[in-house]
Design an enzyme around this catalytic site. Structure first.
Site, PDB file in Angstrom:
ATOM      1  N   ASP A   6      -0.524  24.823 -12.096  1.00 23.54           N
ATOM      2  CA  ASP A   6      -1.757  24.502 -12.818  1.00 23.54           C
ATOM      3  C   ASP A   6      -1.445  23.782 -14.124  1.00 23.54           C
ATOM      4  OD1 ASP A   6      -3.018  25.887 -10.795  1.00 23.54           O
ATOM      5  OD2 ASP A   6      -3.114  27.764 -11.928  1.00 23.54           O
ATOM      6  N   HIS A  24     -10.049  30.735 -10.650  1.00 20.04           N
ATOM      7  CA  HIS A  24     -10.256  29.333 -10.254  1.00 20.04           C
ATOM      8  C   HIS A  24     -11.624  29.165  -9.605  1.00 20.04           C
ATOM      9  CE1 HIS A  24      -6.361  27.759 -11.226  1.00 20.04           C
ATOM     10  NE2 HIS A  24      -5.711  28.576 -10.417  1.00 20.04           N
ATOM     11  N   HIS A  84      -6.238  35.755 -10.335  1.00 19.21           N
ATOM     12  CA  HIS A  84      -5.912  34.364 -10.674  1.00 19.21           C
ATOM     13  C   HIS A  84      -6.724  33.401  -9.808  1.00 19.21           C
ATOM     14  CE1 HIS A  84      -2.997  31.211 -12.083  1.00 19.21           C
ATOM     15  NE2 HIS A  84      -3.433  30.618 -10.973  1.00 19.21           N
ATOM     16  N   GLU A  85      -6.709  33.625  -8.493  1.00 18.53           N
ATOM     17  CA  GLU A  85      -7.448  32.733  -7.599  1.00 18.53           C
ATOM     18  C   GLU A  85      -8.954  32.906  -7.767  1.00 18.53           C
ATOM     19  OE1 GLU A  85      -5.898  30.450  -6.190  1.00 18.53           O
ATOM     20  OE2 GLU A  85      -3.889  31.249  -6.510  1.00 18.53           O
ATOM     21  N   GLY A 121      -0.423   2.465   7.315  1.00 13.28           N
ATOM     22  CA  GLY A 121      -0.524   1.653   8.530  1.00 13.28           C
ATOM     23  C   GLY A 121       0.003   0.238   8.395  1.00 13.28           C
ATOM     24  N   GLY A 149       0.817  -1.211   0.000  1.00 14.76           N
ATOM     25  CA  GLY A 149       0.000   0.000   0.000  1.00 14.76           C
ATOM     26  C   GLY A 149       0.843   1.250   0.000  1.00 14.76           C
ATOM     27  N   PRO A 150       0.216   2.394  -0.190  1.00 11.57           N
ATOM     28  CA  PRO A 150       0.949   3.664  -0.202  1.00 11.57           C
ATOM     29  C   PRO A 150       1.617   3.945   1.142  1.00 11.57           C
ATOM     30  CG  PRO A 150      -1.288   3.933  -1.063  1.00 11.57           C
ATOM     31  CD  PRO A 150      -1.215   2.582  -0.442  1.00 11.57           C
ATOM     32  N   PRO A 151       2.595   4.837   1.174  1.00 18.25           N
ATOM     33  CA  PRO A 151       3.262   5.165   2.454  1.00 18.25           C
ATOM     34  C   PRO A 151       2.287   5.785   3.448  1.00 18.25           C
ATOM     35  CG  PRO A 151       4.547   5.967   0.578  1.00 18.25           C
ATOM     36  CD  PRO A 151       3.230   5.529   0.031  1.00 18.25           C
ATOM     37  N   THR A 165       3.196  -0.932   8.839  1.00 16.23           N
ATOM     38  CA  THR A 165       4.053  -1.239   9.983  1.00 16.23           C
ATOM     39  C   THR A 165       3.245  -1.255  11.281  1.00 16.23           C
ATOM     40  OG1 THR A 165       5.876  -0.141   8.817  1.00 16.23           O
ATOM     41  CG2 THR A 165       6.191  -0.591  11.151  1.00 16.23           C
TER      42      THR A 165
END
Length: 663
Positions: free
Chosen positions: A536, A465, A461-462, A243, A238-240, A245
Site C-alpha cells: 500500500d 480498505h 486491514h482488508e 498483439g 505498444g506494451p508487452p 507479433t
C-alpha cells in the site's frame, strides 16, 4: 496405375554422404590395427614351449625379439619348411610384402627369463640360431600421436564456431563460413501455421494500417497511379502482450508475398562485422524475391540510440549493424518493393534516424484493449474452450481491466486447467473468476500457518480498505474482499476500476485514501501498525510522486513536470532540478500521503462499529462480496447505474437494468 503414382510409391534411395567414405576408411584402419598384419599373412602364433621344442630340433634360423611389444618373430630354416609339422606356414602371404615374413610369432613374459632359456638351449645343442633385439614402430600410430592433438584442437574450434554461429547443422548461419548469412526464416504457407486477420481481435486501427500495407503489395498500381509511394516500413509500438507479433503473423498469412521474420538479437554476434553482413544478406534475399516483407521483432536490440552507452570510445558492433540497417532502408539504390515491419515495446530508446519518415513511415501504436476489444478477444480465445453455459462476455471483459491480449489468453487457458483440476466436464463462469484471481493475486495458500492474532489484524486491514473505498466517491467500486493468502499477499480487496482517459486530482486522492485505509484501520482498532501495508505504501508513494513530479498537480511546485518522454534522461547522472527543489518534492509527497492517511483515520473513526462488523464477517467467511457490504453500510451513495455487481462470484443486475429488461 499411373506413372505419377508409380513415382510416389517408389521408395526413395538414401542420399550419398561423404561421411560414409570417412566411416569405411575409419573401420578399415581400426580393423588393421586390431588384427595387424597377421590378418593378411600365413604367420601363426605359438607358445614358448613349442618354440623351445622347434629350437632343440634345429628348425629355427632366426629369432627377432621386439622389446617394445613383448613379442618374438620366428623364422624357420629352409629345410624345416618342408616338414609336416610346419605345413601351412611356409606358404606365401595373402598380400605380397617387400619385407621378410616370419613363420611364427609369440608373446613372451619376462624378457630376461625368455632370453636365458634360449641361450641355454643354444649352448646345450650347439646351435648357431641368430637372436636379435629390435624395436618396431607403426607409421599410422606415429602419425596418429603427432596429429591427434592438432585434430582435437581444430575439431573443438569448428564445434564452438558452429555453436556460436547458430547450430551444428547446415543452412544459412549454421556453418562457420556462412556466419555472415542472414538467419531470417522465410514463411511457408504450405507448412507453417497460417494466421489471418480474423484471428486478431480488437486492434481495429492497427489492423487497418497493416491491412493497407498488404494491399500496397497486392495492388501497387492503385496507389502509385495517383503519384503516391509505397511506405518503406511500419513500426508496431505498444506494451508487452498487446498483439504486435500476432499482427505480423496475420500479415504473413494474408500477404501472399515472401515474408522474412527474425528477431533483432539475430543480428548480434561476437564477431566484428557479422551483424552488418547479415543485414546486407537479408535485404539481398528480400530484393531477389521482391515484392517482399521483412519483419524484425524486438528491434530495440539493434536500434537503440547511438552514442549513449559507448563510454570506451571503441568500435561498437551494434552501431555498425544499425548503420547498415539505416542504409538498406533508405539509401542509394534502395528497392521500394521491400517493406520492413518492426515491433518493440521500447520505442523511447530507438535512434531518431530509424524513426524518421522514409524509413519507418508509419508508427502504429498498439495499446492495451478497452472493454469492447477485450470482449472480442475473449470471443477468439473461447472458441476452443468447452463451456458449461453461455458466458456473459461483457461481464468477463469488465472483470479484466488493464489485461492485454496475452493476459486474456492466459485467463481462458487457466480457467480450462482449473475446471480440469476439479474433474469438471466443461468450464463455468466461476472457473474464469478463479482464473482471474489466480493470475492477479497468485496461487491460493489456504494451508499457510497464520496465528489468530495475525488473522484478526489482516481481517481489519482488508475491512479498512473496503470501508474507506465504500465511503469515497471516486474510489473504485469493490468486488470482493478476502483474507485467504494468495502469492505473497496475506489478503486482498478486489476492485473494478473505472477505465478513464484522464484522471483528476480528487480521483487520485480518493484512491490514495482508500489504499491507506488498511493501515488506518490497524491504527484505529489496535492503536498499532504493522509491516502488512508495504505494498500500500509503495503504491501511494508512486502516485504522490507522479502528482508532484510528472503531472504538475501540486500547488507548491506549480505547473512543472520533470518527466522526459524521450527516455534520454535515464542516461544522465544529474537530476533536472536543484537540491532545494528535491527537498520540496520530498516534503510535498510526504504531506499528500499523510493527509490521506489522517483522512482515512477520520472516516474509520466515524464508522468504527461497521468496520468491526465487517471484519468479524470477514473472519467468519474469509471471502465476502459486495452484497455483504450493502447489508452493513447500505446502498453506496455514489454508485452508478451501469456499475457491475457480483454476488458469490455471480453477476446480479442493477435496478436500472431490471427495469430496462421489463420494458
Amino acid at each position: 496405375m499411373s506413372k505419377e503414382n508409380n513415382q510416389n510409391t517408389t521408395p526413395k534411395k538414401p542420399r550419398f554422404s561423404s561421411w560414409w567414405v570417412y566411416g569405411v576408411i575409419l573401420v578399415l584402419i581400426i580393423g588393421f590395427q586390431i588384427f595387424g598384419s597377421s590378418a593378411f599373412s600365413s604367420t601363426q602364433e605359438i607358445t614358448t614351449s613349442e618354440l623351445y621344442e622347434f629350437l632343440r630340433n634345429g628348425d629355427i634360423d632366426k629369432i627377432n625379439i621386439i622389446k617394445n611389444r613383448g613379442q618374438a618373430k620366428i623364422f624357420l630354416t629352409e629345410s624345416a619348411k618342408g616338414k609336416d609339422v610346419h605345413k601351412g606356414v611356409s606358404d606365401k602371404p595373402i598380400i605380397p610384402s617387400t619385407g621378410a615374413n616370419p613363420q611364427y610369432i609369440l608373446t613372451y613374459g619376462e624378457l630376461e627369463i625368455f632370453e636365458n632359456n634360449i641361450n641355454e638351449i643354444k649352448t646345450n645343442n650347439s646351435l648357431d640360431t641368430d637372436v636379435k633385439f629390435d624395436t618396431e614402430s607403426s607409421l599410422f600410430t606415429d602419425l596418429l600421436v603427432s596429429l591427434l592433438p592438432f585434430a582435437l584442437i581444430i575439431g573443438i574450434w569448428i564445434y564452438l564456431m558452429r555453436r556460436m554461429s547458430g547450430g551444428a547443422g547446415g543452412g544459412a548461419g549454421g556453418q562457420i563460413f556462412n556466419i555472415g548469412k542472414s538467419r531470417a526464416k522465410l514463411f511457408d504457407e504450405k507448412t507453417d501455421t497460417r494466421t489471418s486477420f480474423k484471428d486478431v481481435a480488437g486492434l481495429e486501427g492497427a489492423k487497418e494500417e497493416v491491412q493497407e500495407i498488404v494491399e500496397f503489395l497486392k495492388n501497387p498500381d492503385k496507389y502509385t497511379s495517383l503519384g503516391g509511394k509505397i511506405p518503406k516500413g511500419a513500426l508496431l509500438v505498444g506494451p508487452p502482450g498487446t498483439g504486435k507479433t500476432l499482427l505480423a503473423k496475420a500479415v504473413a498469412g494474408e500477404a501472399k508475398v515472401p515474408f522474412f521474420s527474425l528477431s533483432g538479437s539475430d543480428f548480434v554476434e561476437m564477431f566484428v562485422g557479422v551483424g552488418a553482413s547479415r543485414v546486407r544478406d537479408l535485404f539481398k534475399q528480400a530484393k531477389d524475391k521482391s515484392p517482399a516483407i521483412i519483419f524484425i521483432d524486438e528491434i530495440d536490440a539493434i536500434g537503440r540510440a547511438r552514442g549513449k552507452n559507448n563510454f570506451t570510445g571503441s568500435n561498437d558492433e551494434r552501431e555498425n549493424t544499425l548503420n547498415q540497417l539505416l542504409t538498406e532502408m533508405d539509401g542509394f539504390g534502395t528497392n521500394t518493393n521491400v517493406i520492413v515491419l518492426a515491433a518493440t515495446n521500447r520505442a523511447d530508446v530507438l535512434d531518431k534516424a530509424l524513426m524518421r519518415a522514409g524509413r519507418f513511415d508509419r508508427q502504429i501504436y498498439v495499446d492495451l484493449p478497452d472493454i469492447r476489444e477485450r470482449k472480442e478477444i475473449f470471443e477468439v480465445h473461447l472458441r476452443p474452450i468447452k463451456t458449461a453455459e453461455t458466458l456473459d462476455l461483457d461481464f468477463l471483459a469488465r472483470q479484466t481491466p488493464g489485461f492485454s491480449g496475452a493476459d486474456i489468453a492466459n485467463v481462458c487457458n487457466e480457467a480450462a486447467l482449473i475446471a480440469a483440476r476439479k474433474e469438471k466436464k466443461a468450464v463455468s463462469k466461476q472457473d474464469f473468476l478463479d482464473a482471474v484471481d489466480r493470475i492477479v493475486g497468485g496461487l491460493e495458500k489456504k494451508n499457510k500457518i497464520i496465528t489468530p492474532e495475525e488473522k484478526k489484524t489482516i481481517a481489519f486491514h482488508e475491512a479498512g480498505h473496503a470501508t474507506v473505498s465504500w465511503m469515497l466517491e471516486h474510489a473504485a467500486p469493490l468486488v470482493k474482499v478476502t483474507i485467504v493468502p494468495r502469492g505473497q499477499s496475506l489478503g486482498a480487496a478486489w476492485y473494478l476500476p473505472e477505465e478513464r482517459l484522464i484522471v483528476r486530482p480528487e480521483q487520485m486522492l480518493d484512491e490514495m485514501c482508500a489504499t491507506m485505509g488498511g493501515r488506518a484501520a490497524e491504527k484505529v482498532i489496535f492503536n498499532k501498525i504493522s509491516t502488512g501495508a508495504l505494498s500500500d505504501l509503495e503504491k501511494v508513494t508512486k502516485q504522490a510522486r507522479a502528482m508532484v513530479t510528472i503531472y504538475g498537480l501540486n500547488d507548491e511546485l506549480g505547473n512543472v513536470t520533470y518527466y522526459d518522454s524521450s527516455g534520454q534522461g535515464e542516461y544522465g547522472f544529474t537530476k533536472p532540478y536543484s537540491e532545494e527543489t528535491a527537498q520540496k518534492i520530498d516534503e510535498e509527497i510526504s504531506k499528500i500521503i499523510e493527509q490521506q492517511y489522517q483522512r482515512a483515520i477520520k472516516l474509520l473513526d466515524k464508522n468504527k462499529d461497521k468496520l468491526s462488523e465487517l471484519a468479524e464477517r470477514l473472519l467468519e467467511k474469509e471471502v465476502i462480496f459486495k452484497d455483504d457490504l450493502e447489508k452493513i453500510f447500505g446502498k453506496r451513495p455514489f454508485e452508478k447505474d451501469n456499475e457491475p455487481t457480483q454476488v458469490n462470484g455471480a453477476e446480479t443486475k442493477t435496478e436500472a437494468q431490471v427495469e430496462e429488461d421489463k420494458a
